[in-house]
Every structure is written in structure tokens, then in C-alpha cells.
Design an enzyme around this catalytic site. Structure first.
Site, mmCIF file in Angstrom:
data_model
loop_
_atom_site.group_PDB
_atom_site.id
_atom_site.type_symbol
_atom_site.label_atom_id
_atom_site.label_comp_id
_atom_site.label_asym_id
_atom_site.label_seq_id
_atom_site.Cartn_x
_atom_site.Cartn_y
_atom_site.Cartn_z
ATOM 1 N N GLU A 1 -40.084 1.210 41.023
ATOM 2 C CA GLU A 1 -40.605 1.099 42.397
ATOM 3 C C GLU A 1 -39.630 1.713 43.404
ATOM 4 O OE1 GLU A 1 -42.040 -2.818 43.360
ATOM 5 O OE2 GLU A 1 -43.607 -2.719 41.828
ATOM 6 N N GLU B 1 -46.865 -2.591 35.350
ATOM 7 C CA GLU B 1 -47.030 -3.845 36.094
ATOM 8 C C GLU B 1 -48.480 -3.927 36.533
ATOM 9 O OE1 GLU B 1 -44.224 -4.990 39.124
ATOM 10 O OE2 GLU B 1 -42.555 -3.954 38.113
#
Length: 501
Positions: free
Chosen positions: A173, A304
Site C-alpha cells: 500500500e 487483501e
């Protein structure tokens, strides 16, 4: 009546076992109290790993585990988690709950857990706050067989032989908690950092995962790939094996999220519609990837995914602990069907997270353990692993839901054929008010042996420590074999898995 057509002779892709992967972050009680209790715990364990949790995950046939994060990965410095536990550095987990992280679960413990599980390893490196040298030395520590400072350090810490790192994530991320970077900046960092994720064992190459987009950030995907593969780019092989994608289902939006257990039919359908949105994300990000990688050498890695609701009342808001109902089970069912159907591009997926966090498959409380409805879905789908996807479609699907924007199909399926020729058919009824009569027809197969299981209950149903088996898979026998097919009624709010020979 709905008609399900299966052409078991037309194979359209291969379903990697890793599509059924999991994720364990240093977050809340996922690792500590979840999978790891320490060698001195009164809870039965083997080298600190909870025996009951390990046994349940092995029964589910967990194929791969991602660690140590998540946002935690980009503040994790691996040398803090090796050596004698009494001398390991303590730190504050600034991302998750502000609690003390004592680093008693580190590199050695992660590989111990994966060895007990018999699963592949996915290690996420630190680009956000780490250095190239730090990442390079970690790979050397984990995987180098010969003589070197890091290999010698590993041996001093009790591990003579190197481990196998199957997948290595170069950051996490990086558009957000991993550094708030621009895609061009991260793309250049990826080029640099991955250079030093060396394959010390040519017989066991590390597959490198590039940090991909958040939800529908197609600009990130385009710019990262453009940066990575411009200016005389290297070939895909050994440079980039995967590009990640993160997507969570928030039925009430990011700020409020909504309750995990208290919701009405309107929110039920809205949740499932947002889960099915995963298909659009895969197709649109995949179309961008096709421009750079038409041969699909780079896998989409959805490392995720899952539901993200408000935490359970009275729990630490930074621990992300939520209950798990039949709504979560249906989200898992349709998501896994979508991954199956896009297995030509999607090569791994990791639900968040394994124990006690978000859409977990297991909940623990002291010595007690509960298998969630989502756990049972993964167990019911396990025969899809390493099978071949085959052509299937449903005639007579209806759109249901109270709002047109969030209408969903009443039925959702995927079908695969295993190496032994057995057909696995998974089918979900997303309706909370209508049982559906289904006729399944195969191209040539004349069913001689059929076994089936069903997961069904009220839409709010969940398992608790007081009633741990309220929702569980039950044998399903209410079907009729009809020459080249099956007839049955799939109840409201349910998932059925057939194995047909």
C-alpha cells in the site's frame, strides 16, 4: 426453475491453490493469542503455535500465508524479531491499537508456523521506512545456503538450512500507509528494490510481487506498469511476477462501515453487490495489465480482500475484531467464485485476516476456538484448489435486491475439474426470501457418484464461544440424479458444494 449448464470438457484456466490464501498481520489478536501463544502457554501448542488453530487450518488446506503485513510491514525491521526473545526490541505498534509489540513472533516463528501448516510462504518487505540493504539482507538471511554474514547469523540463531520464500512483496500500500507515494515514484523504487531480492537458489525462485492499486485506482496501475516497463525494461521473468490489488467491502462506507451483525435486507444486498464489484475491478485492472503483459505472465494478486465492518462493541478499535455471519459466508462464496472464473489473470488471493481480525476464518478467546461461517466456505471450496476451471453458466438468473443500484444475481457459481476427473460445483443462493429450483446439466458426464455439503442458516446467524457450531457445513442429500445432470432446490441464504464423478 434455473438451469445450470456445465461443459466439463471445455477447460478455460487453471485454479492456483494460492487463490485460497490467507493473511496474518501484527494487528490486534491475529498473531498473538490467535496463531501464536508462546512456548510457555497453558494453551496446547507446538513451539508456540496453537495446536487447535494449526489443525483447523490444515483441515481447510491453507495453501499460502502472507506476513507480516499490511501496514505493519512498512514499519517492520526484521532484525528486531530474531535472536533470543528476551533481548528482542520492543516497540509501539503505531498503526494498530498503540500496543506494545515485543517481536516474540518473527522470521523464525513465521517459518515454523508455515512448516506446521504445510503451506507456502509470502513475506512482505519494508519499502516505506526500510532500506534496500535491509531488504536485501533479509532475503539473504532467509534463503542463502552458503557462507555470508546473514547466513551465518541465521545459523547462530539456530537455523542451519535456509527456508524457501515462495513470494516476496516489495512494499505494501505504498499509495497510503506504505509511504504516500506517487505511482511513478513507487514504480522506480520497485525497479530498484526488486533488483536486490536475489534468487540464491535457482531451483526455488522467489516470485516478486509489485505493490498495486487500492480499489479502482486505475491510474496507479497504469503509471506503475508504465514506469516499471519503460526505458529498455527487463523481461517479466525474474522482475515482476505479480501486481497486487486491495479491496474491502464496506456496505455503509469507509467512515461508518456498519455493524457486522445488525443489518437489514437492504444492507444484505448492498453488501453482496459490493462484493460482486470485485469482478469489475479484476476486469478493468486486468485490461490495463493486458496492455503491458498480454501473455499474462504477471499475476494479479488480490492479497487483501474481505468484509470490513465496525469493531465489536467494547473491543479496541485498533484491533479490527468483528463477528462473522452468513452474510460473510456469502461474500466469501461469491468472491471465491469470481477468483476461480478469472484464474487466467488472478494467481493468488489472501483474505484478511486469518484469526480474530476482519473477515477471519477463526476466532479465539483464551483456550476457546470458533470456526466462522467463512471458514466453512473455504473448507467446502478446497477441492477447487489446483483444479481446472471449466465453462459454466446459469440460465434463468434473476436480479434481486431493494435498490436497482445494488441488485445482485440470485445465483452465483463456479465449476472445476480435478486431476482425477471429479467435478466440483459451488453454487450460492444470495436471496434471503426465495428457495430456488435448479437443474444442472453436464455436457457428457453421467453422474455415478455424488457427494454434497451445504452451509445455510438465517442471514444473521453466527458462531459464538457459547454456541460454536450454530453455523456449519452439513451433508446435502436432497438432490436427484437425472441422466447427465442433477435436480435440487437450493435454500435461501445458502452455499452448496457438489463433488460429482
Amino acid at each position: 426453475m434455473a438451469k445450470l449448464y456445465v461443459n466439463e470438457k471445455k477447460k478455460t484456466g487453471h485454479i492456483n491453490p494460492e487463490l485460497y490464501g490467507h493473511f496474518a498481520e501484527h494487528l490486534g489478536r491475529c498473531i498473538y493469542e490467535g496463531g501464536y501463544v508462546g512456548e510457555n502457554s497453558e494453551i496446547p501448542n507446538t513451539n508456540g503455535m496453537r495446536n487447535d488453530v494449526v489443525a483447523a487450518l490444515k483441515e481447510m488446506e491453507i495453501p499460502v500465508l502472507r506476513w507480516p503485513g499490511g501496514c505493519f510491514a512498512d514499519e517492520y525491521h526484521w532484525k528486531d524479531g530474531i535472536g533470543p526473545k528476551e533481548s528482542r526490541k520492543k516497540m509501539i505498534n503505531t498503526h494498530w491499537g498503540g500496543v506494545v509489540e515485543d517481536n516474540s513472533f518473527g522470521t523464525h516463528e513465521f517459518f515454523e508456523l508455515c512448516e506446521q501448516l504445510g503451506c507456502k510462504t509470502y513475506v512482505n518487505g519494508n519499502v516505506g521506512s526500510g532500506t534496500v540493504q535491509e531488504m536485501s539482507e533479509w532475503v539473504e538471511y532467509m534463503t542463502l545456503e552458503g557462507i555470508s554474514p546473514m547466513a551465518d547469523l541465521r545459523k547462530q540463531n539456530g537455523r542451519e538450512k535456509p527456508w524457501k520464500v515462495d513470494y516476496f512483496g516489495v512494499g505494501n500500500e505504498n499509495w497510503g500507509c506504505g509511504g504516500n507515494m506517487t505511482p511513478e515514484y513507487y514504480g522506480n523504487l520497485y525497479r530498484r528494490y526488486q533488483t536486490y531480492v536475489r534468487n540464491y537458489n535457482s531451483d526455488a525462485p522467489i516470485r516478486k510481487i509489485c505493490g498495486g492499486a487500492n480499489v479502482a485506482d486505475y491510474f496507479w496501475t497504469e503509471e506503475v506498469l508504465n514506469t516499471c516497463f519503460s526505458h529498455n525494461p527487463p523481461g517479466f521473468h525474474g522482475f515482476m511476477d505479480g501486481l497486487s490489488l486491495h479491496y474491502y467491502v464496506h456496505p455503509e462506507g469507509w467512515e461508518t462501515k456498519g455493524s457486522a451483525t445488525e443489518f437489514d435486507e437492504k444492507v444484505w444486498y448492498k453488501t453482496l453487490a459490493k462484493a460482486i464489484y470485485m469482478e469489475e475491478l479484476i476486469e478493468r485492472h486486468g485490461a490495463i495489465m493486458d496492455q503491458y503483459d498480454p501473455e499474462k505472465a504477471v499475476g494479479m494478486i488480490v492479497d487483501e480482500w474481505g468484509t470490513w465492518f465496525s469493531v465489536e462493541p467494547g473491543t479496541n478499535p485498533g484491533f479490527l475484531y468483528q463477528q462473522n455471519t452468513m452474510r460473510d459466508a456469502l461474500v466469501a462464496g461469491v468472491s471465491l467464485n469470481i477468483f476461480n472464473k478469472h484464474c487466467d489473470r488472478v494467481k493468488m488471493a489472501n483474505i484478511a485476516q486469518m484469526v480474530n481480525v476482519l473477515q477471519s476464518v477463526i476466532l479465539t478467546e483464551g483456550p476457546k476456538m470458533v470456526l466462522t461461517p467463512t471458514y466453512h466456505v473455504f473448507r467446502m471450496y478446497r477441492n477447487h484448489q489446483d483444479a481446472d476451471l471449466v465453462e459454466s453458466f446459469i440460465e434463468g438468473v434473476k436480479k434481486i435486491g431493494e435498490e436497482e443500484e445494488y441488485a445482485v444475481p440470485n445465483l452465483h457459481e463456479s465449476v472445476s475439474v480435478a486431476k482425477d476427473g471429479s467435478v466440483t460445483l459451488t453454487l450460492s443462493n444470495l436471496s434471503v426470501s426465495e428457495d430456488i429450483e435448479v437443474e444442472a446439466a453436464f455436457a457428457e458426464l453421467e453422474p455415478a457418484s455424488v457427494t454434497a455439503g451445504i452451509l445455510t442458516n438465517d442471514m444473521h446467524a453466527c458462531n459464538t464461544f457459547e454456541n460454536p457450531e450454530h453455523v456449519k457445513e452439513e451433508p446435502f442429500t436432497a438432490y436427484e440424479i437425472t441422466g447427465k445432470g442433477l435436480k435440487f432446490i437450493i435454500p435461501t441464504c445458502s452455499i452448496i458444494s457438489f463433488s460429482v464423478k
